[in-house]
Every structure is written in structure tokens, then in C-alpha cells.
Motif scaffolding. Structure first.
Motif, PDB file in Angstrom:
ATOM      1  N   GLN A  36      -0.532  27.685  -2.843  1.00 60.16           N
ATOM      2  CA  GLN A  36      -0.706  26.427  -3.578  1.00 60.16           C
ATOM      3  C   GLN A  36       0.363  26.207  -4.632  1.00 60.16           C
ATOM      4  O   GLN A  36       0.406  25.162  -5.263  1.00 60.16           O
ATOM      5  N   MET A  37       1.222  27.058  -4.824  1.00 64.17           N
ATOM      6  CA  MET A  37       2.243  26.941  -5.856  1.00 64.17           C
ATOM      7  C   MET A  37       3.545  26.441  -5.242  1.00 64.17           C
ATOM      8  O   MET A  37       3.871  26.773  -4.101  1.00 64.17           O
ATOM      9  N   GLN A  38       4.278  25.475  -5.959  1.00 64.23           N
ATOM     10  CA  GLN A  38       5.571  24.938  -5.530  1.00 64.23           C
ATOM     11  C   GLN A  38       6.574  25.138  -6.636  1.00 64.23           C
ATOM     12  O   GLN A  38       6.246  25.067  -7.822  1.00 64.23           O
ATOM     13  N   SER A  39       7.792  25.327  -6.175  1.00 58.13           N
ATOM     14  CA  SER A  39       8.876  25.422  -7.152  1.00 58.13           C
ATOM     15  C   SER A  39       9.224  24.006  -7.597  1.00 58.13           C
ATOM     16  O   SER A  39       8.892  23.017  -6.925  1.00 58.13           O
ATOM     17  N   PRO A  40       9.897  23.818  -8.734  1.00 60.54           N
ATOM     18  CA  PRO A  40      10.317  22.466  -9.168  1.00 60.54           C
ATOM     19  C   PRO A  40      11.143  21.745  -8.113  1.00 60.54           C
ATOM     20  O   PRO A  40      11.012  20.540  -7.928  1.00 60.54           O
ATOM     21  N   ALA A  41      11.987  22.420  -7.369  1.00 59.07           N
ATOM     22  CA  ALA A  41      12.809  21.787  -6.340  1.00 59.07           C
ATOM     23  C   ALA A  41      11.951  21.276  -5.194  1.00 59.07           C
ATOM     24  O   ALA A  41      12.164  20.177  -4.666  1.00 59.07           O
ATOM     25  N   ASP A  42      10.939  22.157  -4.811  1.00 63.05           N
ATOM     26  CA  ASP A  42      10.045  21.730  -3.742  1.00 63.05           C
ATOM     27  C   ASP A  42       9.237  20.504  -4.156  1.00 63.05           C
ATOM     28  O   ASP A  42       9.011  19.573  -3.366  1.00 63.05           O
ATOM     29  N   ALA A  43       8.762  20.470  -5.387  1.00 60.32           N
ATOM     30  CA  ALA A  43       7.975  19.331  -5.876  1.00 60.32           C
ATOM     31  C   ALA A  43       8.804  18.053  -5.880  1.00 60.32           C
ATOM     32  O   ALA A  43       8.335  16.972  -5.515  1.00 60.32           O
ATOM     33  N   LEU A  44      10.084  18.127  -6.288  1.00 60.59           N
ATOM     34  CA  LEU A  44      10.942  16.944  -6.317  1.00 60.59           C
ATOM     35  C   LEU A  44      11.203  16.432  -4.911  1.00 60.59           C
ATOM     36  O   LEU A  44      11.188  15.222  -4.644  1.00 60.59           O
ATOM     37  N   ALA A  45      11.417  17.362  -3.978  1.00 59.84           N
ATOM     38  CA  ALA A  45      11.685  16.964  -2.605  1.00 59.84           C
ATOM     39  C   ALA A  45      10.473  16.291  -1.978  1.00 59.84           C
ATOM     40  O   ALA A  45      10.603  15.358  -1.174  1.00 59.84           O
ATOM     41  N   ALA A  46       9.272  16.773  -2.351  1.00 60.50           N
ATOM     42  CA  ALA A  46       8.048  16.213  -1.781  1.00 60.50           C
ATOM     43  C   ALA A  46       7.815  14.779  -2.230  1.00 60.50           C
ATOM     44  O   ALA A  46       7.125  14.008  -1.560  1.00 60.50           O
ATOM     45  N   HIS A  47       8.364  14.354  -3.397  1.00 59.16           N
ATOM     46  CA  HIS A  47       8.148  13.005  -3.919  1.00 59.16           C
ATOM     47  C   HIS A  47       9.284  12.043  -3.602  1.00 59.16           C
ATOM     48  O   HIS A  47       9.295  10.914  -4.085  1.00 59.16           O
ATOM     49  N   GLN A  48      10.262  12.379  -2.809  1.00 62.07           N
ATOM     50  CA  GLN A  48      11.337  11.471  -2.426  1.00 62.07           C
ATOM     51  C   GLN A  48      10.804  10.409  -1.457  1.00 62.07           C
ATOM     52  O   GLN A  48      10.005  10.717  -0.581  1.00 62.07           O
ATOM     53  N   PRO A  49      11.225   9.105  -1.612  1.00 61.81           N
ATOM     54  CA  PRO A  49      10.763   8.067  -0.672  1.00 61.81           C
ATOM     55  C   PRO A  49      11.315   8.334   0.712  1.00 61.81           C
ATOM     56  O   PRO A  49      12.365   8.957   0.865  1.00 61.81           O
ATOM     57  N   PRO A  50      10.591   7.848   1.736  1.00 67.06           N
ATOM     58  CA  PRO A  50      11.094   8.051   3.098  1.00 67.06           C
ATOM     59  C   PRO A  50      12.371   7.251   3.312  1.00 67.06           C
ATOM     60  O   PRO A  50      12.671   6.312   2.588  1.00 67.06           O
ATOM     61  N   LYS A  51      13.098   7.592   4.287  1.00 66.04           N
ATOM     62  CA  LYS A  51      14.342   6.919   4.592  1.00 66.04           C
ATOM     63  C   LYS A  51      14.065   5.454   4.911  1.00 66.04           C
ATOM     64  O   LYS A  51      13.151   5.131   5.664  1.00 66.04           O
ATOM     65  N   ALA A  52      14.843   4.545   4.307  1.00 66.31           N
ATOM     66  CA  ALA A  52      14.632   3.114   4.466  1.00 66.31           C
ATOM     67  C   ALA A  52      14.795   2.679   5.918  1.00 66.31           C
ATOM     68  O   ALA A  52      15.681   3.159   6.626  1.00 66.31           O
ATOM     69  N   GLY A  53      13.932   1.730   6.348  1.00 64.88           N
ATOM     70  CA  GLY A  53      14.006   1.193   7.696  1.00 64.88           C
ATOM     71  C   GLY A  53      13.790  -0.307   7.652  1.00 64.88           C
ATOM     72  O   GLY A  53      13.420  -0.869   6.617  1.00 64.88           O
ATOM     73  N   PRO A  54      14.016  -1.013   8.728  1.00 63.42           N
ATOM     74  CA  PRO A  54      13.855  -2.467   8.737  1.00 63.42           C
ATOM     75  C   PRO A  54      12.387  -2.876   8.600  1.00 63.42           C
ATOM     76  O   PRO A  54      11.488  -2.186   9.086  1.00 63.42           O
ATOM     77  N   VAL A  55      12.182  -4.033   7.933  1.00 60.76           N
ATOM     78  CA  VAL A  55      10.849  -4.621   7.832  1.00 60.76           C
ATOM     79  C   VAL A  55      10.725  -5.623   8.972  1.00 60.76           C
ATOM     80  O   VAL A  55      11.567  -6.513   9.123  1.00 60.76           O
ATOM     81  N   THR A  56       9.707  -5.470   9.776  1.00 59.60           N
ATOM     82  CA  THR A  56       9.576  -6.299  10.972  1.00 59.60           C
ATOM     83  C   THR A  56       8.251  -7.055  10.986  1.00 59.60           C
ATOM     84  O   THR A  56       7.283  -6.662  10.325  1.00 59.60           O
ATOM     85  N   VAL A  57       8.261  -8.168  11.737  1.00 58.03           N
ATOM     86  CA  VAL A  57       7.067  -8.985  11.964  1.00 58.03           C
ATOM     87  C   VAL A  57       7.018  -9.313  13.445  1.00 58.03           C
ATOM     88  O   VAL A  57       8.055  -9.576  14.077  1.00 58.03           O
ATOM     89  N   ALA A  58       5.829  -9.327  13.999  1.00 55.83           N
ATOM     90  CA  ALA A  58       5.683  -9.579  15.433  1.00 55.83           C
ATOM     91  C   ALA A  58       5.910 -11.052  15.742  1.00 55.83           C
ATOM     92  O   ALA A  58       5.491 -11.947  15.000  1.00 55.83           O
ATOM     93  N   VAL A  59       6.602 -11.320  16.861  1.00 56.63           N
ATOM     94  CA  VAL A  59       6.762 -12.689  17.346  1.00 56.63           C
ATOM     95  C   VAL A  59       5.403 -13.197  17.807  1.00 56.63           C
ATOM     96  O   VAL A  59       4.663 -12.494  18.499  1.00 56.63           O
ATOM     97  N   ALA A  60       5.052 -14.434  17.372  1.00 58.39           N
ATOM     98  CA  ALA A  60       3.753 -15.004  17.736  1.00 58.39           C
ATOM     99  C   ALA A  60       3.955 -16.180  18.681  1.00 58.39           C
ATOM    100  O   ALA A  60       5.036 -16.763  18.756  1.00 58.39           O
ATOM    101  N   ARG A  61       2.894 -16.526  19.399  1.00 58.90           N
ATOM    102  CA  ARG A  61       2.908 -17.707  20.264  1.00 58.90           C
ATOM    103  C   ARG A  61       1.763 -18.614  19.805  1.00 58.90           C
ATOM    104  O   ARG A  61       0.591 -18.232  19.855  1.00 58.90           O
ATOM    105  N   GLN A  62       2.109 -19.812  19.363  1.00 57.64           N
ATOM    106  CA  GLN A  62       1.100 -20.727  18.842  1.00 57.64           C
ATOM    107  C   GLN A  62       1.652 -22.153  18.825  1.00 57.64           C
ATOM    108  O   GLN A  62       2.850 -22.371  18.988  1.00 57.64           O
ATOM    109  N   LYS A  63       0.754 -23.125  18.630  1.00 59.16           N
ATOM    110  CA  LYS A  63       1.177 -24.508  18.457  1.00 59.16           C
ATOM    111  C   LYS A  63       1.601 -24.691  17.008  1.00 59.16           C
ATOM    112  O   LYS A  63       0.905 -24.272  16.089  1.00 59.16           O
TER     113      LYS A  63
END
Length: 476
Positions: A36-63
Motif C-alpha cells: 500500500q505504500m508509494q514513492s513520491p515519483a510513483d504517486a506523481l505518475a499515477a496522477h498524470q492525465p491520460p494522453k489527449a485524444g480527439p473529442v468525437t460525436v456520433a453522426v445522427a440521422r434525423q429530420k
């Protein structure tokens, strides 16, 4: 406290087992704590945001339906201030008859006036409303001619009183029709006043006196310069004009001129003598019916200045939209109007841009024939809308209330592929496209754009494939 162990071989076995158990338990606890114990480096690495990716929306079919939605206010038509153009009745020169005109029946707010309606009463005399574009600027009576007389004759005919022709000349037929009109409304038409009658008598007496003077002038010369035989001879004094003959001729000529002037004065007065319509007893308005807006005089007031405002009796809705929306609108487009309690009526854009028609606020309306024009030259400036409502329905008696206005710009033919506006980009060569995420990659798909509404836009793939459910990129 002392722990007592049993004596003998059994005692030693139990001691060994107990010691082994304690050691095992302590070791397990240490292992668990270590995990249950982490080093300061491990704790910092665990809180890094995930690698950025595109934001997508599904194509819809409607009137897709495009519209402009705004808030509006229920009003009546353009407001116009009205006043009396002159006195009611005919003023008398007799000192005992001189009085200040006072309102004896004020206009009634909200009243609907049609042709021939009585707007108000002043000193017991009526003020009628008639349809006409020429203002009532003078008293109309026998001998008067003009466009104002013509529109009075037209109004009389519409009211069922034949003036004898719409000629623009006020004759006896018009006077008779005016008399019938007033009597039908319970009033007496304006007959000649006592002053008029006195003046007529004086003019008639002047003609009689001039006739007597002429007769005396003619008789005064009989036998003058004649001999006993009656006929003068060339050698007699009468053959030569005398001073008395010259005076006689001058007197005769003067008497003839006076009679001619007296007859002309009498004829001129008689041409204007008879039933009249005083300038203050008619208000001509271009369009009827109208509705009385603000009343500006009350019982006992002197009706000088504006007496009331009138508006069209038609219900309109006024609204304002941003210039970008106003550019999409034009006169004649249908509009849906929804009240706060959910009731609906339909209307039509009567005006887009300009000052517009107003309610009782005092602004004059315009003809409403212009296209979109904010009036300032700034395309982003607000644009005023006027929506006419032919069947008020739920808006009747709702002047001043707020309603929702929806103007449809168009709709797609059935269900179509739609994406957010943010998903569409323009390439360097000016073509539209969307980016689609497929198999972990982002690919460009050329499209043709169509109708847009509420942040969505119709797209049709151009030489590539695009289907409902495809993930289009709207951001990174």
C-alpha cells in the motif's frame, strides 16, 4: 500477566507452533503494508492525465428544421395622435353667445371606431370619424370645392346618404345628405346662424335699395331738355349737351354699378349659405376601423391640442431579432405564436426592419413594405419584426403580454445525416469536410453541407462514405 506453558514434550511442541504463527502473522502484515505504500515519483505518475485524444460525436440521422425563435409583445397597430382641426358648430358674434368649447363626452379608451362613429362631443356637438386621406382643414359648405369635399361625398354615399354625385363641389345635394346623416345620428346639422341670417337680410336689402336708387336715377332725367313739343330742334338749347345731362348720366351709371355690386355680393353669399360641416366636427383617417388608445382630454376640458391616440384595431406582435437572424427573414413568411399558457395562433411577417408599427407608445408606423433593414447599416444590429395576426384568437384582449415567436426557415426532405456545426471544417481549396475516427485513426471525409439549425448541419458525403453512428471529431 504470566503465560504458563504445559510441561513435557507436548509443551515444547505448542511453544514452537505459537512462535511460528506469530512470526507468520507479523510477516503478512508487513507485506500488506508494503504493497500500500508509494514513492513520491510513483504517486506523481499515477496522477498524470491520460494522453489527449480527439473529442468525437456520433453522426445522427434525423429530420432537420431551421427556424428563428424570439420573444415578442402583443400590440395593436400603428399609433396616431388626432386633434380637432377647428371649432365645432359656428361661432356667433353676439356677446351673450360667446363661450369656451368644452368636452361634454370624452373619447372612450379601447372603443373601436368605424365610419360614421362619434369619437366625442364638444359643447353637445358631435365629432365624427370618416375615412379619407385629406385632413379636415376647413369648414365645408355650399360653394366649396376640392378633394376634401369629394371624400366627404364618398363617405356620405358609403353611409347610405346620396349627395347627388361625387363631384368635389358642395351643392344642395351634399347639404341634404349631410342633414340626413346628422339626423340619423340624433344630431342637428349646422344650419345658418342668426348672424348668417342677418347678413343675408342685409344683402337682400342692399339689392332692393340699389334697385330703387337706379329707378330714381332713371326717372330723374325724364323731360329734361325737351321743348313744348317734346322733341328738340337743332336750333334749340337742348340740342347741345348741358351740365345737368352729364350729371344725370353719371348718376345713372353709378346706380347701375351699385346694383350690380349688390347682386354680386348677394349671389356670393347665397352660394355659401346653407347646411355646413364645421372643421372641428369631422376627423378624416386613412384607414378604418381604429381603436382608441390613450385618451388625452376629459369632461370639461377645452379640446385644444391632441384629444386621443388611435391605433389600428388589428392585433400585431412586435419582436426584435439579432441582425444575423434578421438577414434570413423576409416579408410574408409565416410565424407561429405561442402564449404563456401554451395556446397557439398563426401570423405572418408584415415588416422586417425599419421603425415598425407600434402600439400606444406614440411612434408612427411605416408602410411595412421594405425588406430586411436594421436602419443603421450595421449587419449585426438588431432587426425589428412586425407580425400581423388575421385571426387573433388567444391574443384577443392580450395587448402588452409576452409571447414566443417562431419563424420557420425551412426543413429537410425527410431524415438526413446531421453533425454538429463544429465538426465541419473548410479545406484550403474551399471545400467542406469532416474528420472521422476509424480504427484508431482520423481520416478526412469530404461533404456537401445543407440546411443548418440549432447548431446542427445537414451533410452529404462527397465521393466517400459517411454513415449514421460514425464518430466525427468536434475537438481535441
Amino acid at each position: 500477566m504470566n503465560i504458563r506453558f504445559p510441561r513435557g514434550p507436548k509443551r515444547r511442541s505448542r511453544q514452537v507452533a505459537l512462535i511460528v504463527g506469530v512470526v507468520t502473522l507479523v510477516g503478512a502484515g508487513g507485506w500488506f503494508a508494503g504493497t500500500q505504500m508509494q514513492s513520491p515519483a510513483d504517486a506523481l505518475a499515477a496522477h498524470q492525465p491520460p494522453k489527449a485524444g480527439p473529442v468525437t460525436v456520433a453522426v445522427a440521422r434525423q429530420k432537420l428544421t431551421a427556424n428563428v425563435v424570439t420573444q415578442g409583445s402583443v400590440e395593436f397597430g400603428a399609433s396616431k395622435s388626432i386633434s380637432l382641426s377647428g371649432p365645432v358648430g359656428s361661432a356667433s358674434s353676439s356677446k351673450e353667445d360667446i363661450s369656451t368649447p368644452l368636452v361634454t363626452r370624452a373619447p372612450k379608451e379601447g372603443a373601436v371606431l368605424t365610419e360614421g362613429s362619434v369619437l366625442m362631443q364638444v359643447s353637445g356637438r358631435p365629432v365624427f370619424v370618416l375615412r379619407g386621406s385629406v385632413p379636415m382643414y376647413r369648414t365645408l359648405g355650399p360653394g366649396v370645392s376640392g378633394d376634401d369635399v369629394e371624400q366627404l361625398q364618398s363617405a356620405l354615399r358609403r353611409l347610405g346618404h346620396d349627395p347627388g354625385g361625387v363631384t368635389g363641389h358642395y351643392g344642395q345635394g351634399t347639404a341634404t345628405a349631410v342633414t340626413q346623416w346628422y339626423e340619423g345620428k340624433g344630431f342637428q346639422a349646422q344650419k345658418p346662424t342668426a348672424d348668417d341670417q342677418t347678413q343675408l337680410g342685409d344683402l337682400e336689402k342692399g339689392v332692393t335699395d340699389a334697385q330703387l336708387a337706379l329707378l330714381q336715377a332713371q326717372n330723374g332725367g325724364d323731360g329734361g331738355g325737351k321743348g313744348d313739343g317734346g322733341a328738340a330742334t337743332p336750333s334749340s338749347p337742348a340740342a347741345t349737351p348741358s351740365s345737368s345731362d352729364a350729371e344725370h348720366n353719371l348718376g345713372l351709371k353709378s346706380a347701375q354699378e351699385q346694383l350690380q355690386q349688390a347682386n354680386q355680393a348677394l349671389s356670393s353669399f347665397k352660394a355659401a349659405y346653407g347646411t355646413k360641416v364645421p372643421a372641428g366636427e369631422v376627423v378624416f383617417l386613412p384607414d378604418l376601423p381604429v381603436r382608441v388608445g390613450k385618451v388625452k382630454v376629459h369632461l370639461g376640458d377645452n379640446p385644444a391640442g391632441a384629444v386621443a391616440t388611435v391605433t389600428s384595431s388589428d392585433v400585431v406582435v412586435q419582436a426584435v431579432v439579432p441582425g444575423t437572424d434578421g438577414a434570413l427573414l423576409h416579408k410574408g413568411m409565416p410565424a407561429r405564436i405561442e402564449t404563456t399558457d401554451g395556446k397557439h395562433v398563426t401570423g405572418e411577417l408584415a415588416q422586417v426592419g425599419g421603425s415598425g408599427a407600434t402600439g400606444d407608445g406614440g411612434k408612427d408606423g411605416t408602410d411595412g413594405g421594405q425588406e430586411t433593414d436594421s436602419g443603421s447599416g450595421d449587419p449585426s444590429a438588431p432587426v425589428q419584426l412586425v407580425i400581423s395576426v388575421s385571426e387573433p384568437g388567444a391574443l384577443k384582449n392580450q395587448a402588452g403580454t409576452t409571447v414566443k415567436v417562431t419563424v420557420d426557415l425551412g426543413s429537410s426532405k425527410g431524415a438526413v445525416l446531421v453533425v454538429p456545426l463544429a465538426a465541419v471544417h473548410t479545406t484550403a481549396d474551399g471545400k467542406a469536410g469532416v474528420r472521422v475516427q476509424r480504427d484508431g485513426k482520423v481520416v478526412d471525409v469530404p461533404v456537401k453541407v445543407g440546411l443548418s439549425a440549432a447548431g446542427q448541419v445537414e451533410v452529404t458525403p462527397d465521393g466517400s462514405t459517411l454513415a449514421e453512428g460514425d464518430q466525427v471529431v468536434v475537438g481535441q
